[in-house]
Design a protein around this motif. Structure first.
Motif, mmCIF file in Angstrom:
data_model
loop_
_atom_site.group_PDB
_atom_site.id
_atom_site.type_symbol
_atom_site.label_atom_id
_atom_site.label_comp_id
_atom_site.label_asym_id
_atom_site.label_seq_id
_atom_site.Cartn_x
_atom_site.Cartn_y
_atom_site.Cartn_z
ATOM 1 N N ASN A 243 -3.889 -6.274 -5.908
ATOM 2 C CA ASN A 243 -5.088 -5.462 -6.082
ATOM 3 C C ASN A 243 -5.758 -5.734 -7.417
ATOM 4 O O ASN A 243 -6.994 -5.745 -7.517
ATOM 5 C CB ASN A 243 -4.739 -3.981 -5.940
ATOM 6 C CG ASN A 243 -4.367 -3.619 -4.513
ATOM 7 O OD1 ASN A 243 -4.670 -4.355 -3.575
ATOM 8 N ND2 ASN A 243 -3.720 -2.476 -4.330
ATOM 9 N N SER A 247 -9.565 -7.402 -7.945
ATOM 10 C CA SER A 247 -10.338 -6.193 -8.246
ATOM 11 C C SER A 247 -11.776 -6.478 -8.665
ATOM 12 O O SER A 247 -12.626 -5.589 -8.570
ATOM 13 C CB SER A 247 -9.639 -5.384 -9.350
ATOM 14 O OG SER A 247 -9.548 -6.135 -10.552
ATOM 15 N N HIS A 285 -2.123 -0.227 1.558
ATOM 16 C CA HIS A 285 -2.198 -0.184 0.098
ATOM 17 C C HIS A 285 -2.768 -1.453 -0.521
ATOM 18 O O HIS A 285 -3.226 -1.423 -1.658
ATOM 19 C CB HIS A 285 -0.811 0.087 -0.504
ATOM 20 C CG HIS A 285 -0.229 1.405 -0.096
ATOM 21 N ND1 HIS A 285 1.042 1.808 -0.455
ATOM 22 C CD2 HIS A 285 -0.737 2.430 0.640
ATOM 23 C CE1 HIS A 285 1.294 3.003 0.044
ATOM 24 N NE2 HIS A 285 0.219 3.394 0.711
ATOM 25 N N ASN A 287 -5.556 -4.279 -0.963
ATOM 26 C CA ASN A 287 -6.999 -4.218 -0.765
ATOM 27 C C ASN A 287 -7.621 -5.541 -0.305
ATOM 28 O O ASN A 287 -8.693 -5.923 -0.772
ATOM 29 C CB ASN A 287 -7.672 -3.752 -2.059
ATOM 30 C CG ASN A 287 -7.231 -2.372 -2.481
ATOM 31 O OD1 ASN A 287 -6.903 -1.532 -1.637
ATOM 32 N ND2 ASN A 287 -7.210 -2.120 -3.782
ATOM 33 N N LYS A 313 -9.929 -3.093 8.475
ATOM 34 C CA LYS A 313 -9.250 -4.351 8.175
ATOM 35 C C LYS A 313 -9.029 -5.171 9.445
ATOM 36 O O LYS A 313 -8.988 -4.635 10.552
ATOM 37 C CB LYS A 313 -7.915 -4.089 7.482
ATOM 38 C CG LYS A 313 -8.077 -3.492 6.090
ATOM 39 C CD LYS A 313 -6.750 -3.440 5.350
ATOM 40 C CE LYS A 313 -6.935 -2.920 3.934
ATOM 41 N NZ LYS A 313 -5.662 -2.951 3.177
#
Length: 400
Positions: A243, A247, A285, A287, A313
């Motif tokens: 993540n 980010s 969880h 991303n 997703k």
């Protein structure tokens, strides 16, 4: 072949990036030991041919077959400041129960090279991947540049394999979190460079995440008294690492992660175990946009874990094997895709049709993660890819 719908990644028909290399390129690199300059025109020609093959077969996500690479993980890690590639690395630095290391040793091999942290990790500002994107741009019209798919090494690739305390010097990093923070910054820089070069489609290859499905590895972890955290705690750290790495990516950059159980000489796999024990954390969880999942044999378990895949997703179902030339039954493949969609639909309270909108089909892994490739020739690979395209056309008519 023309498509009217679904023209952004992931695509209905996908492959996993690595494709069988032509024999003349293998001979030049490994038998004749030609220099990089001598290899370049051979690589160029081979890439031109394999791009044409992908286009002729009707694939939208286009890779260079990883033809400029020795192994699937490429050249990102050795090019970072603070990382050093070591030939014939000492065996006492490895967790010998990690599936790829265990497979090497069981087959009489040992890692020929590995990359170790020797100082503070920092991206140099020069990407070793961007030239691969630039060359593909020369072979495709500008409106197809967004289809280019680049595969990248996983951010945990040079961590899980090492005995606790061997992934980095303690005088450089006091903890995994400090180490991962600099790894994440390096990935952020790399992804920014690639985005500015026009790349919009990234696939991170990560067998390590699937290793957490292996009871054999988990037993080895528990028996290793040098470990200071549990395997579950490490998996959590890896999710956070991912993540952090992604980010900063813009909203129009597609990030997918490929989980498999390994490719080695003679089409060997490294590990077994379904996604059940990691599914919630992996799907809810992390991303990323898309999961490219191995599903060609029972070693990957059933589709039940897909019930945890959120509605926002996607999953590419790797139901076609890349390891052997025998062709699967097309109707059976379609049935398996519908079965997977039914699980997803039940888990998320949607219809099969809605779930199918989040699916695609692919081989379970690349055809040549390592240089020599699997026990299948180029013509056999083309037949597999053609089968993938045919299945996609019948399940999702008119879609890419």
């Amino acid at each position: 072949m023309s498509f009217s719908l679904h023209r952004c990644p992931p695509f209905r028909a996908e492959h996993l990036g690595s494709l069988k290399r032509p024999q003349n390129l293998l001979d030049a690199r490994y038998k004749e030991h030609k220099s990089s300059a001598e290899l370049a025109p051979l690589e160029d020609r081979a890439i031109q041919d394999i791009v044409k093959t992908q286009l002729d077969l009707g694939f939208c996500g286009i890779s260079d077959g990883e033809y400029r690479r020795h192994m699937f993980w490429g050249t990102f890690w050795p090019a970072l400041e603070g990382m050093e590639e070591i030939q014939n690395p000492p065996l006492d630095t490895f967790r010998t129960y990690v599936p790829d290391i265990a497979a090497f040793l069981e087959s009489g091999h040992q890692p020929g090279e590995s990359v170790y942290c020797v100082g503070k990790i920092k991206h140099t500002g020069e990407s070793t991947y961007v030239s691969q994107v630039e060359y593909l741009k020369k072979l495709l019209p500008k409106e197809r540049w967004g289809d280019i798919k680049l595969t990248m090494a996983a951010p945990n690739w040079y961590h899980l394999r090492y005995v606790d305390g061997k992934a980095y010097p303690k005088e450089v990093y006091a903890s995994d979190k400090e180490y991962f923070a600099d790894v994440a910054k390096a990935y952020q820089v790399e992804l920014d460079i690639l985005y500015k070069a026009g790349l919009r489609n990234v696939q991170i290859d990560d067998p390590n995440l699937a290793y957490f499905c292996s009871e054999k590895m988990l037993d080895g972890w528990k028996e290793d008294k040098s470990n200071t955290i549990s395997a579950d705690e490490l998996f959590d750290l890896y999710i956070q690492l991912y993540n952090d790495c992604i980010s900063q990516v813009p909203s129009d950059m597609h990030i997918g992660v490929h989980l498999c159980r390994g490719n080695f000489v003679n089409s060997r796999h490294f590990s077994e175990g379904g996604y059940d024990r990691i599914a919630t954390k992996l799907f809810q969880h992390m991303n990323v946009h898309t999961y490219y999942l191995e599903y060609d044999t029972p070693r990957a378990g059933g589709f039940e874990p897909l019930a945890h895949l959120p509605k926002n997703k996607n999953v590419i179902l790797g139901v076609v094997t890349s390891k052997f030339p025998e062709l699967e039954d097309k109707e059976e493949l379609k049935k398996r895709i519908y079965d997977a969609a039914d699980v997803m639909a039940k888990g998320q309270g949607e219809s099969r049709e809605e779930a199918l909108k989040r699916c695609g089909v692919s081989p379970q892994c690349g055809f040549a993660s390592h240089a020599e490739g699997n026990l299948i020739d180029i013509e056999g690979m083309k037949k597999k890819l053609q089968l993938v395209r045919q299945v996609a056309d019948e399940v999702w008519p008119g879609e890419a």
